[in-house]
Design a protein around this motif. Structure first.
Motif, short mmCIF file in Angstrom:
data_model
loop_
_atom_site.label_atom_id
_atom_site.label_comp_id
_atom_site.label_asym_id
_atom_site.label_seq_id
_atom_site.Cartn_x
_atom_site.Cartn_y
_atom_site.Cartn_z
N LYS A 26 0.83 -1.23 0.00
CA LYS A 26 0.00 0.00 0.00
C LYS A 26 0.85 1.26 0.00
O LYS A 26 0.37 2.34 -0.35
N ALA A 27 2.09 1.16 0.43
CA ALA A 27 2.97 2.35 0.47
C ALA A 27 4.15 2.18 -0.49
O ALA A 27 5.20 2.80 -0.29
N ALA A 66 9.90 2.82 -2.65
CA ALA A 66 9.75 4.22 -3.11
C ALA A 66 10.37 5.19 -2.12
O ALA A 66 9.95 6.34 -2.03
N ALA A 68 12.49 6.28 1.77
CA ALA A 68 12.19 6.30 3.20
C ALA A 68 10.73 6.71 3.35
O ALA A 68 10.16 7.33 2.45
N ILE A 70 8.01 8.86 3.98
CA ILE A 70 7.92 10.33 4.06
C ILE A 70 6.97 10.75 5.19
O ILE A 70 7.22 11.74 5.88
N ILE A 87 18.01 6.70 10.71
CA ILE A 87 18.49 6.03 9.48
C ILE A 87 19.77 5.21 9.71
O ILE A 87 20.09 4.34 8.89
N GLY A 111 15.66 6.47 -0.58
CA GLY A 111 16.18 5.39 0.26
C GLY A 111 16.06 4.01 -0.39
O GLY A 111 16.83 3.10 -0.05
N GLU A 114 19.08 3.78 -2.38
CA GLU A 114 20.21 3.68 -1.45
C GLU A 114 20.32 2.29 -0.85
O GLU A 114 21.41 1.74 -0.69
N GLU A 134 15.12 13.31 -3.35
CA GLU A 134 15.01 14.01 -2.06
C GLU A 134 14.97 15.53 -2.22
O GLU A 134 14.31 16.22 -1.45
N GLY A 142 19.97 10.57 2.48
CA GLY A 142 20.44 10.42 3.86
C GLY A 142 20.92 9.04 4.20
O GLY A 142 21.32 8.77 5.34
N1 CAA Z 1 6.76 7.28 1.88
C1 CAA Z 1 5.50 7.07 2.31
N2 CAA Z 1 4.49 6.72 1.50
C2 CAA Z 1 4.76 6.58 0.19
C3 CAA Z 1 6.05 6.78 -0.33
C4 CAA Z 1 7.09 7.14 0.58
N3 CAA Z 1 8.35 7.32 0.17
N4 CAA Z 1 6.01 6.58 -1.66
C5 CAA Z 1 4.73 6.26 -1.96
N5 CAA Z 1 3.98 6.24 -0.84
C6 CAA Z 1 2.54 5.96 -0.73
C7 CAA Z 1 1.70 7.10 -1.27
O1 CAA Z 1 1.56 8.08 -0.26
C8 CAA Z 1 0.42 6.40 -1.59
O2 CAA Z 1 -0.31 6.20 -0.40
P1 CAA Z 1 -1.92 6.48 -0.38
O3 CAA Z 1 -2.47 5.47 -1.35
O4 CAA Z 1 -2.28 6.20 1.04
O5 CAA Z 1 -2.11 7.88 -0.83
C9 CAA Z 1 0.89 5.03 -2.07
O6 CAA Z 1 2.22 4.87 -1.57
C10 CAA Z 1 0.91 4.93 -3.57
O7 CAA Z 1 1.68 6.01 -4.06
P2 CAA Z 1 1.17 6.99 -5.23
O8 CAA Z 1 -0.32 7.12 -5.20
O9 CAA Z 1 1.97 8.25 -5.15
O10 CAA Z 1 1.59 6.12 -6.51
P3 CAA Z 1 1.95 6.65 -7.96
O11 CAA Z 1 2.08 5.42 -8.79
O12 CAA Z 1 1.05 7.74 -8.38
O13 CAA Z 1 3.43 7.33 -7.80
C11 CAA Z 1 5.73 7.45 -7.01
C12 CAA Z 1 4.55 6.57 -7.47
C13 CAA Z 1 6.20 8.32 -8.19
C14 CAA Z 1 6.85 6.54 -6.58
C15 CAA Z 1 5.27 8.38 -5.87
O14 CAA Z 1 4.62 7.58 -4.88
C16 CAA Z 1 6.40 9.11 -5.19
O15 CAA Z 1 6.87 10.10 -5.72
N6 CAA Z 1 6.81 8.66 -3.98
C17 CAA Z 1 7.83 9.31 -3.21
C18 CAA Z 1 9.22 9.07 -3.75
C19 CAA Z 1 10.26 9.82 -2.94
O16 CAA Z 1 10.26 11.03 -2.88
N7 CAA Z 1 11.17 9.07 -2.31
C20 CAA Z 1 12.23 9.64 -1.52
C21 CAA Z 1 11.85 9.64 -0.10
S1 CAA Z 1 13.01 10.59 0.90
C22 CAA Z 1 14.24 9.50 1.27
O17 CAA Z 1 14.24 8.36 0.84
C23 CAA Z 1 15.30 10.01 2.20
C24 CAA Z 1 16.54 9.19 2.21
O18 CAA Z 1 17.45 9.45 1.49
C25 CAA Z 1 16.70 8.11 3.16
#
Ligand code: CAA
Length: 262
Positions: A26-27, A66, A68, A70, A87, A111, A114, A134, A142
């Motif tokens: 789901k996430a 997808a 860490a 968020i 982390i 992440g 990573e 990020e 991170g």
């Molecule tokens: N954290 C938490 N929830 C996330 C997530 C994340 N990184 N990525 C996706 N989800 C969740 C969405 O919130 C959504 O939940 P709901 O159904 O409850 O709304 C579910 O997963 C499905 O996601 P989408 O509806 O957004 O799916 P999509 O197919 O339209 O898009 C995607 C896919 C392009 C990957 C988009 O989900 C996205 O951009 N995700 C975030 C990617 C991101 O920015 N990752 C970096 C995180 S920061 C990090 O990782 C720090 C580090 O260096 C350690």
């Protein structure tokens, strides 16, 4: 192994090989702290199991991971992040002596990318979606992304990806040398490739495999002269293993070696 909530331990059907699947569909397998508690617990248990000689880590067709989580990070304060060393537990995977292969299909963002880069070998589907987005969230990688991506593909390409947050395909990641191979198809095809490689690794002497992994990893930290000297010392030490004698004797006798893993 126990039943986990955020990961699945699957039957790899290959001797000596464990298969771990990230499982928060789901996430999109967002990497929460709870997921890492389970992943690290599973990795620790597999590392202690003498029958496990290689591990494959994968996700789903849609997402390796997808990033860490968020939602978990959004309200974190500096004091909490710093004092709890947010982390840091992710790096546990780097302490494993058992080789671990990432089989990436779908998103491997932030992440997720990573985590894949922390594995020893990275395989992907051609359509896998890598990136360090990020910057779009007002932050930076991170979990080692700025360091490992730069080592893997060079400064200019890594800088471009990290400053723009642009995504890139598995096919491109193979061209750039980030992934060892990019395959046609989906999760099944990339997992099959990873399991085949893992089974091959598991068929060799564990002591030699551990040594080989150690010396390759040293190349990431040491200059060439120290690295070559380090390799030579470990090479020397393998003359103290039974499996070096067994392997070379079997070659001379044109037989298949029966490893003792000692
Ligand atoms: N954290 C938490 N929830 C996330 C997530 C994340 N990184 N990525 C996706 N989800 C969740 C969405 O919130 C959504 O939940 P709901 O159904 O409850 O709304 C579910 O997963 C499905 O996601 P989408 O509806 O957004 O799916 P999509 O197919 O339209 O898009 C995607 C896919 C392009 C990957 C988009 O989900 C996205 O951009 N995700 C975030 C990617 C991101 O920015 N990752 C970096 C995180 S920061 C990090 O990782 C720090 C580090 O260096 C350690």
């Amino acid at each position: 192994l126990p039943q986990y909530e955020n990961i699945l331990i699957e039957d790899s059907q290959k001797p000596g090989v464990a298969l771990i699947r990230l499982n928060r569909p789901k996430a999109l397998n967002a990497l929460s702290s709870a997921l890492f508690v389970e992943l690290n617990d599973a990795l620790k248990k597999l590392e202690e199991d003498p029958e496990t000689r290689a591990i494959v880590l994968t996700g789903s067709d849609k997402a390796f991971a997808a990033g860490a989580d968020i939602l978990e990070m959004s309200t974190l304060t500096f004091a909490e992040a710093y004092s709890k060393n947010f982390i840091a537990p992710w790096s546990y995977i780097m302490t494993l002596r058992t080789p671990i292969i990432a089989a990436v299909s779908g998103h491997a963002l932030g992440g997720g990318c990573e985590l894949a880069m922390m594995c020893d070998i990275l395989y992907a589907t051609k359509t896998a979606n890598f990136g360090q987005p990020e910057i779009k969230l007002g932050t930076i990688p991170g979990a080692g992304g700025s360091q490992r991506l730069t080592k893997a593909i060079g400064k200019s390409k890594a800088m471009e990806l990290i400053l723009t947050g642009n995504n890139y395909s598995g096919e491109q990641a193979e061209k750039d040398g980030l992934v060892a191979k990019a395959v046609d198809g989906g999760n099944k095809e990339v997992v099959d490739l990873a399991l085949t490689t893992a089974a091959k690794i598991a068929s060799y002497s564990r002591v030699a495999i551990v040594a080989a992994k150690e010396v390759v990893n040293k190349s990431q930290d040491l200059g060439i002269r120290e690295g070559v000297e380090y390799e030579r010392r470990i090479f020397h030490s393998l003359f103290g293993s039974q499996d070096q004698k067994i392997g070379m004797k079997a070659f001379a006798e044109k037989k298949k070696p029966e490893w003792t893993h000692s």
